[in-house]
Design a protein around this motif. Structure first.
Motif, PDB file in Angstrom:
ATOM      1  N   PRO A  58       0.841  -1.206   0.000  1.00 49.03           N
ATOM      2  CA  PRO A  58       0.000   0.000   0.000  1.00 49.03           C
ATOM      3  C   PRO A  58       0.875   1.255   0.000  1.00 49.03           C
ATOM      4  O   PRO A  58       1.557   1.544   0.977  1.00 49.03           O
ATOM      5  CB  PRO A  58      -0.794  -0.131   1.305  1.00 49.03           C
TER       6      PRO A  58
ATOM      7  N   ASP B   8      -0.973  -0.993  -4.483  1.00 47.09           N
ATOM      8  CA  ASP B   8      -2.143  -0.145  -4.246  1.00 47.09           C
ATOM      9  C   ASP B   8      -1.700   1.307  -4.128  1.00 47.09           C
ATOM     10  O   ASP B   8      -0.941   1.667  -3.231  1.00 47.09           O
ATOM     11  CB  ASP B   8      -2.868  -0.567  -2.972  1.00 47.09           C
TER      12      ASP B   8
ATOM     13  N   THR C 199      -3.761   3.983  -3.833  1.00 51.97           N
ATOM     14  CA  THR C 199      -4.856   4.832  -3.339  1.00 51.97           C
ATOM     15  C   THR C 199      -4.316   6.055  -2.618  1.00 51.97           C
ATOM     16  O   THR C 199      -4.890   7.156  -2.712  1.00 51.97           O
ATOM     17  CB  THR C 199      -5.759   4.026  -2.383  1.00 51.97           C
ATOM     18  N   GLY C 200      -3.211   5.891  -1.880  1.00 50.70           N
ATOM     19  CA  GLY C 200      -2.663   6.999  -1.107  1.00 50.70           C
ATOM     20  C   GLY C 200      -1.640   7.841  -1.839  1.00 50.70           C
ATOM     21  O   GLY C 200      -1.031   8.730  -1.240  1.00 50.70           O
TER      22      GLY C 200
ATOM     23  N   SER D  25      -3.782  -1.268  -8.136  1.00 53.85           N
ATOM     24  CA  SER D  25      -5.131  -0.911  -7.699  1.00 53.85           C
ATOM     25  C   SER D  25      -5.144   0.499  -7.123  1.00 53.85           C
ATOM     26  O   SER D  25      -4.100   1.070  -6.816  1.00 53.85           O
ATOM     27  CB  SER D  25      -5.629  -1.901  -6.636  1.00 53.85           C
ATOM     28  N   GLY D  26      -6.359   1.037  -6.992  1.00 53.26           N
ATOM     29  CA  GLY D  26      -6.518   2.343  -6.352  1.00 53.26           C
ATOM     30  C   GLY D  26      -6.315   3.525  -7.268  1.00 53.26           C
ATOM     31  O   GLY D  26      -6.019   4.629  -6.806  1.00 53.26           O
TER      32      GLY D  26
ATOM     33  N   ARG E  90      -7.528   6.461  -8.843  1.00 54.51           N
ATOM     34  CA  ARG E  90      -8.696   7.325  -8.672  1.00 54.51           C
ATOM     35  C   ARG E  90      -9.024   8.039  -9.980  1.00 54.51           C
ATOM     36  O   ARG E  90      -8.176   8.150 -10.869  1.00 54.51           O
ATOM     37  CB  ARG E  90      -8.423   8.332  -7.554  1.00 54.51           C
TER      38      ARG E  90
ATOM     39  N   THR F 237      -5.071  -3.680 -13.924  1.00 57.03           N
ATOM     40  CA  THR F 237      -5.524  -2.719 -12.915  1.00 57.03           C
ATOM     41  C   THR F 237      -6.873  -3.135 -12.344  1.00 57.03           C
ATOM     42  O   THR F 237      -7.661  -3.819 -13.003  1.00 57.03           O
ATOM     43  CB  THR F 237      -5.643  -1.300 -13.508  1.00 57.03           C
TER      44      THR F 237
ATOM     45  N   SER G 136      -9.946  -1.023  -6.684  1.00 56.66           N
ATOM     46  CA  SER G 136      -9.606  -0.923  -5.270  1.00 56.66           C
ATOM     47  C   SER G 136      -8.758  -2.111  -4.853  1.00 56.66           C
ATOM     48  O   SER G 136      -8.638  -3.104  -5.579  1.00 56.66           O
ATOM     49  CB  SER G 136     -10.867  -0.861  -4.407  1.00 56.66           C
TER      50      SER G 136
END
Length: 305
Positions: free
Chosen positions: A185, A217, A219-220, A249-250, A252, A271, A274
């Motif tokens: 992550p 991931d 996402t952040g 993933s993630g 946006r 991909t 999430s």
């Protein structure tokens, strides 16, 4: 008036040679005096003999530098024999809370005891030849202070670099999500140094866990530019070479638009929206079925009031 042998030698030899010979001849006395100085006394607290031995080493190094005539050169070969020792001493003082100026002051304080011994070598401590030798010694001790400060700065930079590497490793953990599935992550900005740590950590985890699937991931990750995308694709390619399928993933909506506008081709990269979707994909590929939890039915009326 007759001229003594010592005075005749003083007239014939350059001052730095006289200082070198003096340090060799009086090395034990110099070491004994330095052992009581703050720089040595507060570092070698277990045994005074250790402080004396350290003083002998430094005095011998200064004698070698003086003999070479390079009394103003911090790169003089004579300093190499004690550079590590000086670095440890300076670092030890710094760990006690002494700032660099304080360490420099403690090194400067070593000059007075040795200067006193040097003046005692001459019948007239303030004769021109004595003054020349004291000046040469002063220059030499000033260079020693510069050497100590340089080693202190270098040691500080090494500590900062080591701490930065440790922070990068902490900031990029590799998590085992399931047998054969690992994930990273990512949070925060990706640069070249961190991307390298991500790749190394992920590849090590793939080997250690015998992972067949690796999830990145993002996402952040606040933004994705061409450089970040390049790093991600290199990591995906490296994971494939290790026999693992990599899933990103993630992504946006804003990042997806940026990637399209930049013309970055992620067509070869698998991909998912999430981390949960990526995990579900990896589990399904391993034959693991995920069934939703059934909601509990109404509680039967027992008739008890």
């Amino acid at each position: 008036m007759q001229v003594s042998d010592s005075e005749r030698n003083a007239e014939q030899e350059p001052a730095h040679y006289q200082v070198s010979a003096f340090l060799e001849r009086r090395r034990e006395q110099v070491a004994q005096r330095w052992a009581d100085a703050a720089l040595f006394r507060t570092v070698f607290t277990v045994s005074r003999d250790e402080a004396v031995e350290a003083g002998r080493s430094v005095a011998a190094a200064l004698a070698a530098v003086a003999a070479s005539g390079r009394t103003e050169d911090i790169r003089a070969p004579g300093f190499e024999s004690v550079r590590d020792q000086l670095s440890r001493m300076a670092a030890s003082r710094a760990r006690t809370g002494i700032d660099p100026d304080g360490v420099a002051g403690e090194v400067a304080a070593l000059r007075d005891p040795v200067t006193e011994l040097l003046r005692a070598e001459f019948p007239d401590p303030y004769a021109p030849e004595a003054q020349d030798s004291v000046l040469a010694l002063t220059v030499l001790m000033g260079t020693l202070r510069l050497v100590v400060m340089e080693t202190l700065v270098s040691a500080g930079e090494e500590v900062i670099a080591r701490q930065r590497e440790q922070l990068l490793e902490v900031a990029t953990p590799v998590i085992k999500l399931w047998d054969g599935i690992v994930a990273v992550p990512l949070i925060g900005t990706l640069d070249s140094a961190r991307s390298q740590v991500v790749m190394e950590s992920l590849l090590d985890a793939i080997v250690a866990e015998r992972a067949r699937y690796a999830i990145l991931d993002i996402t952040g990750v606040p933004t994705v530019d061409s450089l970040v995308a390049q790093h991600l694709m290199k990591t995906v390619a490296a994971a494939r070479l290790m026999g693992a399928e990599c899933v990103v993933s993630g992504i946006r909506p804003a990042i997806a638009q940026t990637i399209v506008h930049l013309g970055i081709d992620l067509g070869t990269v698998l991909t998912r929206a999430s981390l949960a979707d990526a995990l579900a994909y990896a589990l399904s590929r391993q034959g693991v079925e995920i069934a939703p939890l059934r909601s509990a039915g109404p509680v039967a009326d027992t008739g008890v009031r």
